[in-house]
Design an enzyme around this catalytic site. Structure first.
Site, PDB file in Angstrom:
ATOM      1  N   THR A 155      -5.732  10.297  25.757  1.00  0.00           N
ATOM      2  CA  THR A 155      -6.940  10.819  25.621  1.00  0.00           C
ATOM      3  C   THR A 155      -7.518   9.448  25.905  1.00  0.00           C
ATOM      4  O   THR A 155      -7.259   8.574  25.476  1.00  0.00           O
ATOM      5  CB  THR A 155      -7.491  11.005  24.366  1.00  0.00           C
ATOM      6  OG1 THR A 155      -6.740  13.189  24.837  1.00  0.00           O
ATOM      7  CG2 THR A 155      -8.509  11.493  23.904  1.00  0.00           C
ATOM      8  N   SER A 185      -9.666  21.746  22.481  1.00  0.00           N
ATOM      9  CA  SER A 185      -8.811  20.816  22.653  1.00  0.00           C
ATOM     10  C   SER A 185      -9.694  19.867  21.348  1.00  0.00           C
ATOM     11  O   SER A 185     -10.844  20.481  21.141  1.00  0.00           O
ATOM     12  CB  SER A 185      -9.061  19.751  23.381  1.00  0.00           C
ATOM     13  OG  SER A 185      -8.922  18.019  23.174  1.00  0.00           O
ATOM     14  N   ASP A 186      -9.559  18.812  20.164  1.00  0.00           N
ATOM     15  CA  ASP A 186     -10.192  18.318  19.160  1.00  0.00           C
ATOM     16  C   ASP A 186     -10.998  17.357  19.794  1.00  0.00           C
ATOM     17  O   ASP A 186     -12.262  17.277  19.473  1.00  0.00           O
ATOM     18  CB  ASP A 186      -9.587  17.244  17.787  1.00  0.00           C
ATOM     19  CG  ASP A 186      -8.768  16.672  19.594  1.00  0.00           C
ATOM     20  OD1 ASP A 186      -8.099  16.762  19.747  1.00  0.00           O
ATOM     21  OD2 ASP A 186      -8.976  15.648  18.998  1.00  0.00           O
ATOM     22  N   VAL A 206      -2.595  15.167  17.890  1.00  0.00           N
ATOM     23  CA  VAL A 206      -2.150  16.189  18.865  1.00  0.00           C
ATOM     24  C   VAL A 206      -3.246  17.733  18.186  1.00  0.00           C
ATOM     25  O   VAL A 206      -3.187  17.517  17.384  1.00  0.00           O
ATOM     26  CB  VAL A 206      -0.707  17.258  17.840  1.00  0.00           C
ATOM     27  CG1 VAL A 206      -0.855  18.692  18.083  1.00  0.00           C
ATOM     28  CG2 VAL A 206       0.550  16.647  17.976  1.00  0.00           C
TER      29      VAL A 206
HETATM   30  N1  ASP Z   1      -6.654  15.026  21.525  1.00  0.00           N
HETATM   31  C1  ASP Z   1      -5.790  15.836  22.360  1.00  0.00           C
HETATM   32  C2  ASP Z   1      -6.378  17.086  22.777  1.00  0.00           C
HETATM   33  O1  ASP Z   1      -5.234  17.952  21.829  1.00  0.00           O
HETATM   34  C3  ASP Z   1      -4.904  15.131  23.439  1.00  0.00           C
HETATM   35  C4  ASP Z   1      -4.571  13.251  22.969  1.00  0.00           C
HETATM   36  O2  ASP Z   1      -5.378  12.784  22.304  1.00  0.00           O
HETATM   37  O3  ASP Z   1      -3.734  13.050  23.609  1.00  0.00           O
HETATM   38  O4  ASP Z   1      -6.248  17.982  23.803  1.00  0.00           O
END
Ligand code: ASP
Length: 280
Positions: A155, A185-186, A206
């Site tokens: 990301t 996603s967050d 995550v």
């Molecule tokens: N946070 C992102 C998600 O869970 C993935 C990432 O940051 O690599 O979609």
């Protein structure tokens, strides 16, 4: 004026030094460009600019080069927060756009500021964002070979403090890869991206863990209540650990304090703080 960017976690770091170096180089180039841009633009304009450059670079899992969901489609999520106006905007699981962060930027001026799926796509096309297929050969090969690996991430995000002392944060992602179609996603929530007049935070890791502790909002609230950025991050990461959560952040506080996760060897980031700093 300060700016910090991240290119997410990078599980290949341990094995693929070439890709890791390429990511470091790209981050260094982009943070230098963002720092130049910040001299004549606001924090909001700068985080959108930096995240657009990151989205356009296929090394990262955002915009071009995003990971593919389990049904073979790429869905993008991105968000923007202006610490001055305390306004948050975003798109969740939008398809076929080049720069989802720019759609989020457009939405910042609307009353309805977070759109998802087809509605987000319709809004984008009505506002002149052309069709764009973000699938790269590399991602297609990974998908076809079913290289689903929860560790494959990358990301992107940016936090900037401008000459007027305003802070903004932006985050953009292609998700975790091979997820259930339309998983949220967050990155386009206040858990993954948050800013106030006192601090801004962009997360990676995550998404479900980040949402469970509302990580970005929690850290920024602590700084707003008087914690230093480092203390706010340390306390919040201790709480994340209690649920065995996995995340990394970058941040800037209004007093100029910069923060980046250093507890994990695979998060790539770069900052411009008078001079260039790069990690990993
Ligand atoms: N946070 C992102 C998600 O869970 C993935 C990432 O940051 O690599 O979609």
């Amino acid at each position: 004026m300060k700016v910090i960017i991240h290119g997410g976690f990078f599980s290949e770091s341990a094995t693929n030094q070439e890709t890791k170096k390429a990511k470091q180089q790209a981050l260094s180039d982009i943070v230098i460009q963002a720092n130049e841009y910040l001299k004549h633009h606001t924090a909001v304009e700068t985080v959108v600019y930096a995240v657009s450059l990151l989205e356009d670079n296929e090394l990262f899992n955002a915009g071009l080069g995003s990971q593919i969901q389990s049904d073979g489609k790429v869905r993008l999520s991105a968000s923007l927060m202006d610490g001055k106006s305390q306004c948050f905007s975003g798109v969740i699981n939008i398809e076929n756009v080049k720069n989802p962060i720019q759609v989020a930027e457009k939405l910042l001026r609307y009353e309805d500021r977070v759109l998802s799926g087809a509605g987000a796509g319709d809004f984008a096309s009505k506002n002149g964002f052309g069709y764009f297929n973000p699938v790269t050969i590399q991602r297609q090969l990974e998908y076809e070979a079913k290289l689903a690996d929860a560790g494959r991430k990358g990301t992107v995000g940016c936090v900037a403090l401008d000459a007027d002392g305003n802070i903004a944060a932006a985050t953009s992602t292609g998700g975790k890869g091979f997820e259930i179609p339309s998983r949220v996603s967050d990155s386009a929530t206040v858990a993954g991206n948050f800013a106030s007049q006192f601090a801004g935070i962009s997360c990676t890791g995550v998404g479900e863990d980040i949402v469970n502790v509302a990580l970005a909002a929690r850290i920024v609230t602590r700084v707003t209540d008087g914690f230093s950025l480092k203390d706010a991050c340390d306390k919040s990461f201790a709480e994340l650990k209690q649920i065995d959560g996995f995340a990394g952040v970058i941040g800037i506080a209004a007093n100029g304090e910069l923060y980046h996760t250093d507890s994990h060897p695979y998060m790539v980031w770069a900052a411009f703080d008078g001079s260039l700093q790069v990690f990993n």
